[in-house]
Structure formats: C-alpha cells, structure tokens
Design an enzyme around this catalytic site. Structure first.
Site, short mmCIF file in Angstrom:
data_model
loop_
_atom_site.label_atom_id
_atom_site.label_comp_id
_atom_site.label_asym_id
_atom_site.label_seq_id
_atom_site.Cartn_x
_atom_site.Cartn_y
_atom_site.Cartn_z
N ARG A 58 0.82 -1.13 0.11
CA ARG A 58 -0.13 0.10 -0.01
C ARG A 58 0.69 1.37 -0.06
NH1 ARG A 58 -0.75 2.35 4.76
NH2 ARG A 58 -2.91 3.32 4.28
N ASP A 85 -0.91 8.85 7.76
CA ASP A 85 -1.72 7.65 8.46
C ASP A 85 -0.90 7.38 9.87
OD1 ASP A 85 -3.71 6.53 7.02
OD2 ASP A 85 -2.36 5.47 5.87
#
Ligand code: SAM
Length: 233
Positions: free
Chosen positions: A141, A156
C-alpha cells in the site's frame, strides 16, 4: 490461504494495474523425493517437526535469479519487530522473497540465506503465511498508486510517530454525539490545526512511547507534556 488477501480489494486491483506483482510458491516444488517432504524430526528429540533447509536454499537460489535485487525475508517471531518505518524501507526495494515457516519453525541454517528476519509481533502464529500477508499488505500500500491519494499514507498512524486524528462522516449527530463544529466549519486552516492537535493528544494519551519520537514544535511538545501529566494523575 493467499488468494483472498492478495487477489481482492486494493491489493488485487494494484496487481491488475501492474503496480505490484505477487507470486506464491509451494516449497514442495524444490524437493526431490516421492512424497515431496519439506519437514523432518528435530535433532535432539522433542515434539514438533522442523522445516528442512535444502528446499529453502534451492527455492531462494532460483527466485533470486528471477528477481534481481530482491531481498530475502524470513518470517519468524524471533525477528526484528515490524513497523511502519521498516515497511517504508521495504517498499523502496525492487522485490522481496518471503520465507514462511511452519511447525516448530525452520532449520537454523535457513537463516544463512535470509537478508533479514521479521516478526509481526510478540506472539506466535501457527505458520508464516499470515505474517507474510501482513507484510505484503503493509508494504504494497506504500507503493505509489496503490492507495488512491498519496497523502493518505503519509498522514496515517505511525507515519510520523503519531496516531492519526479522529475521523467522522454523516450523520452530523449520532446517539447524542455530535461531530466537532470545526469539521463542519469549512475553514480548512482551522480543520488542519484541530487535526494536528487531536493527533498529538491522542498519541500522548495512548502511546507515550511514540510521542517522544515524533517531530514536534515547542508548543506541541508542551501540549503533549500536559496530556501525559494529566494521564498520570
Ligand atoms: N518454535 C518457534 C519459536 O518459538 O520461535 C515458532 C514457530 S511458529 C509455530 C511457525 C512459523 O510461523 C514460524 O517459522 C514463522 O514463519 C511463523 N510465525 C509465527 N509467529 C510469527 C510472528 N510473530 N512473526 C513472524 N512469523 C511468525
């Protein structure tokens, strides 16, 4: 075991687009006996079987040849604890050859062909497949184009040793709990400021070990210190 996590959703789409590529190999392919045995009894006795060294060596020889520059990772609960910083380093490599153990683990000599040994946490799973999938998902990712907005991985949790701010979506009020006014204000400057503060407060509350490693301004450090002190009261 690998089909669902690798061939569906975000990772599946990334493969369809050719951004990443995964191949799952059965170690039995590199055995030479009729029953394709990959494990054997442990020297010294005791319970459980041990994965044999030879198939791993042959597999890695062949896979290194096909994947130039790839690094060999041995999944083991005795390895370096996996974290966001490690995932980011691995995402920059041209490829990974991930070795999964089973039973009591692998013959100690398999470590000789590993460039690194990684653990996904201080607990023991029955095999290396789930740890390998955790690693693949976390690393994949981070490749550009896998997750839609590049920003969403940079902000994140853990990317900057901070936990991410809280998120809300509709409805504006649910079970008596309102979405913070600032998020409905449309003022992007204020929203960014609120998010940054929430991220610091949240990290100081839940992960004081992380906040000490985060890159904070003096006033942010003061905010974190106040939260940590309050938590100790
Ligand atoms: N007897 C080994 C020990 O105590 O260190 C544990 C072997 S475990 C039951 C079997 C395999 O699962 C390991 O060879 C490894 O590939 C994988 N595994 C289990 N827990 C893991 C973890 N926390 N991180 C990475 N791999 C793990």
């Amino acid at each position: 075991m690998f089909d669902g996590p690798l061939n569906h959703s975000i990772i599946g789409r990334a493969q369809d687009k050719g951004i990443i590529e995964t191949d799952v190999h059965n170690l039995r392919k590199w055995t030479h006996d009729k029953h394709q045995v990959t494990d054997d009894y442990p020297y010294g006795g005791g319970s459980g079987m041990v994965m044999k060294a030879e198939p791993f060596f042959e597999a890695v020889d062949e896979l290194r040849e096909k994947n130039k520059g790839a690094k060999v990772v041995l999944m083991t609960p005795q390895g370096e604890p996996f974290c966001d910083a490690k995932a980011r380093k691995l995402a920059k490599l041209p490829g990974l050859i991930i070795l999964c153990g089973r039973y009591e683990g692998v013959d100690e000599r398999v470590r000789l062909i590993a460039d690194m040994e990684i653990s996904i946490g201080d607990y023991v799973l029955t095999g290396g497949e789930l740890p390998a999938m955790v690693l693949i998902d976390a690393v994949a990712r981070l490749n550009p184009g896998v997750v839609k907005e590049a920003e969403s991985t940079a902000k994140d949790s853990h990317a900057e040793n901070l936990l991410e701010h809280p998120h809300y979506t509709r409805p504006p009020e649910f079970m008596g709990k309102k979405v913070p006014d600032v998020l409905l204000s449309g003022d992007h400057g204020k929203i960014e400021k609120w998010r940054r503060e929430q991220s610091i407060i949240r990290t100081a509350e839940r992960r004081p070990d992380l906040i000490t490693r985060a890159n904070l301004t003096n006033s942010e450090k003061e905010l974190a210190r106040r939260v940590t002190e309050k938590n100790h009261d």
